[in-house]
Design an enzyme around this catalytic site. Structure first.
Site, PDB file in Angstrom:
ATOM      1  N   ALA A  10       0.855  -1.263   0.039  1.00  0.00           N
ATOM      2  CA  ALA A  10      -0.175   0.085   0.066  1.00  0.00           C
ATOM      3  C   ALA A  10       0.855   1.318   0.030  1.00  0.00           C
ATOM      4  O   ALA A  10       0.366   2.562   0.071  1.00  0.00           O
ATOM      5  CB  ALA A  10      -0.863  -0.192   1.110  1.00  0.00           C
ATOM      6  N   GLY A  14       5.522  -0.322  -3.590  1.00  0.00           N
ATOM      7  CA  GLY A  14       5.000  -1.818  -3.591  1.00  0.00           C
ATOM      8  C   GLY A  14       3.489  -1.629  -4.240  1.00  0.00           C
ATOM      9  O   GLY A  14       3.027  -2.441  -4.974  1.00  0.00           O
ATOM     10  N   THR A 134      18.148  -0.507  -1.299  1.00  0.00           N
ATOM     11  CA  THR A 134      18.513   0.626  -1.636  1.00  0.00           C
ATOM     12  C   THR A 134      19.900   0.901  -1.905  1.00  0.00           C
ATOM     13  O   THR A 134      20.709  -0.033  -1.406  1.00  0.00           O
ATOM     14  CB  THR A 134      18.025   1.926  -0.528  1.00  0.00           C
ATOM     15  OG1 THR A 134      18.432   3.012  -0.854  1.00  0.00           O
ATOM     16  CG2 THR A 134      18.502   1.266   0.898  1.00  0.00           C
ATOM     17  N   ASP A 135      20.139   1.790  -2.943  1.00  0.00           N
ATOM     18  CA  ASP A 135      21.558   1.982  -3.251  1.00  0.00           C
ATOM     19  C   ASP A 135      22.265   2.561  -1.992  1.00  0.00           C
ATOM     20  O   ASP A 135      23.545   2.846  -1.765  1.00  0.00           O
ATOM     21  CB  ASP A 135      21.920   2.881  -4.455  1.00  0.00           C
ATOM     22  CG  ASP A 135      21.133   4.196  -4.276  1.00  0.00           C
ATOM     23  OD1 ASP A 135      20.403   4.529  -3.472  1.00  0.00           O
ATOM     24  OD2 ASP A 135      21.129   4.759  -5.459  1.00  0.00           O
ATOM     25  N   GLU A 136      21.457   3.192  -0.976  1.00  0.00           N
ATOM     26  CA  GLU A 136      22.128   3.986  -0.089  1.00  0.00           C
ATOM     27  C   GLU A 136      22.944   3.163   1.078  1.00  0.00           C
ATOM     28  O   GLU A 136      23.720   3.648   1.779  1.00  0.00           O
ATOM     29  CB  GLU A 136      20.966   4.765   1.009  1.00  0.00           C
ATOM     30  CG  GLU A 136      20.077   5.617  -0.035  1.00  0.00           C
ATOM     31  CD  GLU A 136      19.180   6.384   1.019  1.00  0.00           C
ATOM     32  OE1 GLU A 136      19.319   6.788   1.955  1.00  0.00           O
ATOM     33  OE2 GLU A 136      18.187   6.964   0.208  1.00  0.00           O
ATOM     34  N   TYR A 159      18.152   4.961   8.344  1.00  0.00           N
ATOM     35  CA  TYR A 159      17.722   4.148   7.421  1.00  0.00           C
ATOM     36  C   TYR A 159      18.624   3.273   6.721  1.00  0.00           C
ATOM     37  O   TYR A 159      18.182   1.917   6.468  1.00  0.00           O
ATOM     38  CB  TYR A 159      16.699   5.286   6.397  1.00  0.00           C
ATOM     39  CG  TYR A 159      16.404   4.584   5.348  1.00  0.00           C
ATOM     40  CD1 TYR A 159      15.504   3.809   5.332  1.00  0.00           C
ATOM     41  CD2 TYR A 159      17.039   4.735   4.156  1.00  0.00           C
ATOM     42  CE1 TYR A 159      15.003   3.165   4.069  1.00  0.00           C
ATOM     43  CE2 TYR A 159      16.748   4.349   2.831  1.00  0.00           C
ATOM     44  CZ  TYR A 159      15.357   3.246   2.991  1.00  0.00           C
ATOM     45  OH  TYR A 159      15.167   2.907   1.772  1.00  0.00           O
ATOM     46  N   LYS A 163      18.767  -0.838   6.524  1.00  0.00           N
ATOM     47  CA  LYS A 163      18.488  -1.504   5.091  1.00  0.00           C
ATOM     48  C   LYS A 163      19.731  -2.574   4.916  1.00  0.00           C
ATOM     49  O   LYS A 163      19.503  -3.602   4.458  1.00  0.00           O
ATOM     50  CB  LYS A 163      18.282  -0.671   4.027  1.00  0.00           C
ATOM     51  CG  LYS A 163      16.816   0.072   3.894  1.00  0.00           C
ATOM     52  CD  LYS A 163      15.739  -0.587   4.085  1.00  0.00           C
ATOM     53  CE  LYS A 163      15.379  -1.159   2.695  1.00  0.00           C
ATOM     54  NZ  LYS A 163      14.126  -2.191   2.373  1.00  0.00           N
TER      55      LYS A 163
HETATM   56  P1  NAD Z   1       7.003   3.653   1.592  1.00  0.00           P
HETATM   57  O1  NAD Z   1       7.213   4.332   2.922  1.00  0.00           O
HETATM   58  O2  NAD Z   1       6.113   4.652   0.544  1.00  0.00           O
HETATM   59  O3  NAD Z   1       5.918   2.356   1.845  1.00  0.00           O
HETATM   60  C1  NAD Z   1       6.169   1.541   2.861  1.00  0.00           C
HETATM   61  C2  NAD Z   1       5.041   0.682   2.932  1.00  0.00           C
HETATM   62  O4  NAD Z   1       5.501  -0.370   3.987  1.00  0.00           O
HETATM   63  C3  NAD Z   1       3.928   1.440   3.645  1.00  0.00           C
HETATM   64  O5  NAD Z   1       2.613   1.139   3.000  1.00  0.00           O
HETATM   65  C4  NAD Z   1       3.834   0.937   4.968  1.00  0.00           C
HETATM   66  O6  NAD Z   1       2.728   1.011   5.671  1.00  0.00           O
HETATM   67  C5  NAD Z   1       4.227  -0.559   5.026  1.00  0.00           C
HETATM   68  N1  NAD Z   1       4.832  -1.022   6.428  1.00  0.00           N
HETATM   69  C6  NAD Z   1       5.776  -0.203   6.935  1.00  0.00           C
HETATM   70  N2  NAD Z   1       6.162  -1.017   8.114  1.00  0.00           N
HETATM   71  C7  NAD Z   1       5.372  -2.165   8.177  1.00  0.00           C
HETATM   72  C8  NAD Z   1       5.179  -3.371   8.877  1.00  0.00           C
HETATM   73  N3  NAD Z   1       6.033  -3.410  10.088  1.00  0.00           N
HETATM   74  N4  NAD Z   1       4.565  -4.485   8.443  1.00  0.00           N
HETATM   75  C9  NAD Z   1       3.965  -4.401   7.224  1.00  0.00           C
HETATM   76  N5  NAD Z   1       3.998  -3.298   6.575  1.00  0.00           N
HETATM   77  C10 NAD Z   1       4.988  -2.221   6.685  1.00  0.00           C
HETATM   78  O7  NAD Z   1       7.971   3.194   0.878  1.00  0.00           O
HETATM   79  P2  NAD Z   1       8.541   2.957  -0.698  1.00  0.00           P
HETATM   80  O8  NAD Z   1       9.221   4.227  -0.993  1.00  0.00           O
HETATM   81  O9  NAD Z   1       7.441   2.488  -1.462  1.00  0.00           O
HETATM   82  O10 NAD Z   1       9.735   1.885  -0.818  1.00  0.00           O
HETATM   83  C11 NAD Z   1       9.561   0.525  -0.933  1.00  0.00           C
HETATM   84  C12 NAD Z   1      10.725  -0.144  -0.331  1.00  0.00           C
HETATM   85  O11 NAD Z   1      11.706   0.020  -1.277  1.00  0.00           O
HETATM   86  C13 NAD Z   1      11.690  -0.202   1.089  1.00  0.00           C
HETATM   87  O12 NAD Z   1      12.037  -1.262   1.334  1.00  0.00           O
HETATM   88  C14 NAD Z   1      12.645   0.846   0.604  1.00  0.00           C
HETATM   89  O13 NAD Z   1      13.727   0.875   1.490  1.00  0.00           O
HETATM   90  C15 NAD Z   1      12.853   0.656  -0.840  1.00  0.00           C
HETATM   91  N6  NAD Z   1      13.590   1.656  -1.540  1.00  0.00           N
HETATM   92  C16 NAD Z   1      12.709   3.007  -1.770  1.00  0.00           C
HETATM   93  C17 NAD Z   1      13.464   3.648  -2.660  1.00  0.00           C
HETATM   94  C18 NAD Z   1      12.660   4.971  -2.853  1.00  0.00           C
HETATM   95  O14 NAD Z   1      12.984   5.943  -3.641  1.00  0.00           O
HETATM   96  N7  NAD Z   1      11.125   5.267  -2.503  1.00  0.00           N
HETATM   97  C19 NAD Z   1      14.922   3.724  -2.971  1.00  0.00           C
HETATM   98  C20 NAD Z   1      15.472   2.641  -2.855  1.00  0.00           C
HETATM   99  C21 NAD Z   1      14.860   1.505  -2.221  1.00  0.00           C
END
Ligand code: NAD
Length: 362
Positions: A10, A14, A134-136, A159, A163
Site C-alpha cells: 500500500a 509496493g 536501496t543504493d544507500e 535508515y 536496510k
Molecule cells: P513507502 O514508505 O512508500 O511504503 C512502505 C510501506 O510499508 C507502507 O505502505 C507501510 O505501511 C508499509 N509498512 C511499514 N512498516 C510495516 C510493517 N511493520 N509491516 C507491514 N507493512 C509495513 O516506501 P517505498 O518508497 O514504497 O519503498 C518500498 C521499498 O523500497 C522499501 O523497502 C525501501 O527501503 C525501498 N527503496 C525505496 C526507494 C525510494 O526511492 N522510495 C529507493 C530505494 C529503495
C-alpha cells in the site's frame, strides 16, 4: 499459477508493483501491509476490484500473523518492500526503522523459510523471495565512479544502516538455509502516488501552492532517479529471472543535483500551469541534513545485460508525467497534505524521538 505476496504493497513502490502485476500478468496478488502513515489505500484503487487482488492488514514483525499468512495464502513468490523508508524520519526516530526493517525482515524470512521447508520438491524449486533494498547501503560517492553490486557496504543514516542489516539477513537466509532469495538495490524512485514528504512530490505540491521550496545545503547533492513503473517492471524480471543469491542494482542513469531537480520541476510547472512569477523564486536553501551523502549513482549493467531490462523513461519524460499526474489528481494528495503531513521540516538533529519517548516513560 503464481500467487505473489507483496509486503508494503500500500506504499509508493509496493503499490506500483501490485498495479503492474494485476494489469500485466495473470498472477494473484496479496498485498500485506501494516498501513502506517506512509500507506494509502487509494494507491490500490485501480486494481482493488480485481478478483486476483487481496489486501491483508498485518505487521511483518508479527511472527504468528506471518506464519498464518504463509499457511493460508501458500505464496509462490514473496516481494518484500515493507519498510520504514524516509531518511529524515530515521534521524529523529530510528526505533521504528530497526523494528520494521531489521526485525520485520528477519521475521518474514524465517516464516517464509519454515513454509518453504514444508513444500514438495517442485514447490521448493519454484518459490522465490525478493528482498527490495536501496543504493544507500553503499554510502556516498565522490565525483567519479558508480555503485556496483560488489561495492562494499558503508551506510550513513539509521535508515540505510537498517536496510544494510536486512540485506545481510536476506543473504544469510540464502547461504545458510538455501531459501531462494534474490536481492535488488535501487536508486531514488519518483512518479505518481509518491507520498509528499519526499523531495519531488513535496516540491511539486509546494510549488503548485506558491509555498517556499526547501533545498538542503547548497543543493549540490546528486541522486540517480528511477521512474517507479520502470522499477516495478525490473522487480518482476529480477524475481523471475534473477540468479539465486545474487544482487541486482536498478538505476535510471539519470544523475541530477537536488537543485537541478527542483529547478526542472519549477520550469515544467511554469510551462504547464503558469503562475504570477517564475517558481524558481520560491527556492530557499535550508540547513543541510546531518550525514547527508554527497552522491549516489548506480551501475545497472548487470540487470541490463544479464536480464535484458532497460528503463523506458528518462528523467525529463518521467518528470513531465509525474508533474501532470499531481496536477490531475488533487483528490489523492489534498487529504494527505491536510491530515497526514503538511510539509514541515523533518530530520533536523533534535533530541531523538526515541530518547524523548523513553524519558517521558521515566
Ligand atoms: P513507502 O514508505 O512508500 O511504503 C512502505 C510501506 O510499508 C507502507 O505502505 C507501510 O505501511 C508499509 N509498512 C511499514 N512498516 C510495516 C510493517 N511493520 N509491516 C507491514 N507493512 C509495513 O516506501 P517505498 O518508497 O514504497 O519503498 C518500498 C521499498 O523500497 C522499501 O523497502 C525501501 O527501503 C525501498 N527503496 C525505496 C526507494 C525510494 O526511492 N522510495 C529507493 C530505494 C529503495
Amino acid at each position: 499459477m503464481a500467487k505473489i505476496i507483496v509486503t508494503g504493497g500500500a506504499g509508493f513502490i509496493g503499490s506500483a508493483v501490485a498495479r503492474h502485476l494485476i494489469e500485466n500478468t495473470d498472477a494473484d496478488v496479496v498485498v500485506v501491509d501494516k498501513l502506517t502513515y506512509a500507506a494509502n489505500l487509494a494507491n490500490l484503487d485501480p486494481v482493488s476490484d480485481s478478483e486476483r487482488f487481496k489486501l491483508v492488514k498485518a505487521d511483518i514483525c508479527d511472527a504468528a500473523a506471518m506464519d498464518d499468512l504463509m499457511k493460508s495464502e501458500r505464496p509462490t513468490h514473496i516481494m518484500h518492500l515493507a519498510a520504514e523508508s524516509h531518511v529524515d524520519r530515521s534521524i529523529t526516530g530510528p526505533s521504528d526503522f530497526i523494528t520494521t526493517n531489521v526485525v520485520g525482515t528477519y521475521t518474514l524470512l524465517e516464516m517464509a523459510r519454515q513454509y518453504w521447508d514444508g513444500l514438495d520438491e517442485a514447490g521448493k524449486e519454484d518459490f522465490r523471495f525478493l528482498h527490495v533494498s536501496t543504493d544507500e547501503v553503499y554510502g556516498s560517492l565522490g565525483e567519479e565512479g558508480l555503485f556496483h553490486e560488489t561495492t562494499p557496504y558503508d551506510p550513513s543514516s539509521p535508515y540505510s544502516a537498517s536496510k544494510a542489516s536486512s540485506d545481510h539477513l536476506a543473504k544469510a537466509w540464502f547461504r545458510t538455509y538455501g531459501l531462494p532469495v534474490v536481492i535488488s538495490n535501487c536508486s531514488n524512485n519518483y512518479g505518481p502516488y509518491h507520498f509528499p514528504e519526499k523531495l519531488i512530490p513535496l516540491v511539486i505540491l509546494n510549488a503548485l501552492e506558491g509555498k517556499t521550496l526547501p533545498v538542503y545545503g547548497t543543493g549540490s547533492n546528486i541522486r540517480d532517479w528511477l521512474y517507479v513503473d520502470d522499477h516495478a517492471k525490473a522487480l518482476w524480471l529480477i524475481i523471475n529471472k534473477g540468479e539465486l543469491g545474487e544482487t541486482y542494482n536498478v538505476g535510471g542513469r539519470n544523475e541530477r543535483t537536488n537543485l537541478e531537480v527542483v529547478q526542472t520541476i519549477c520550469d515544467e510547472l511554469d510551462a504547464v500551469r503558469p503562475a504570477d512569477k517564475p517558481r524558481r523564486e520560491l527556492i530557499e536553501f535550508v540547513a543541510d541534513r546531518p550525514g547527508h551523502d554527497q552522491r549516489y549513482a548506480i551501475d545497472a549493467t548487470k540487470l541490463e545485460t544479464e536480464l535484458g531490462w532497460k528503463a523506458e523513461e528518462n528523467f525529463d519524460s518521467g518528470l513531465k508525467k509525474t508533474v501532470r499526474w499531481y496536477i490531475d489528481n488533487p483528490q489523492w494528495w489534498e487529504p494527505l497534505r491536510k491530515s497526514v503531513y503538511s510539509g514541515e521540516r523533518l530530520g533536523l538533529q533534535k533530541p531523538s524521538q526515541d530518547k524523548q519517548n523513553s524519558e517521558e516513560k521515566v
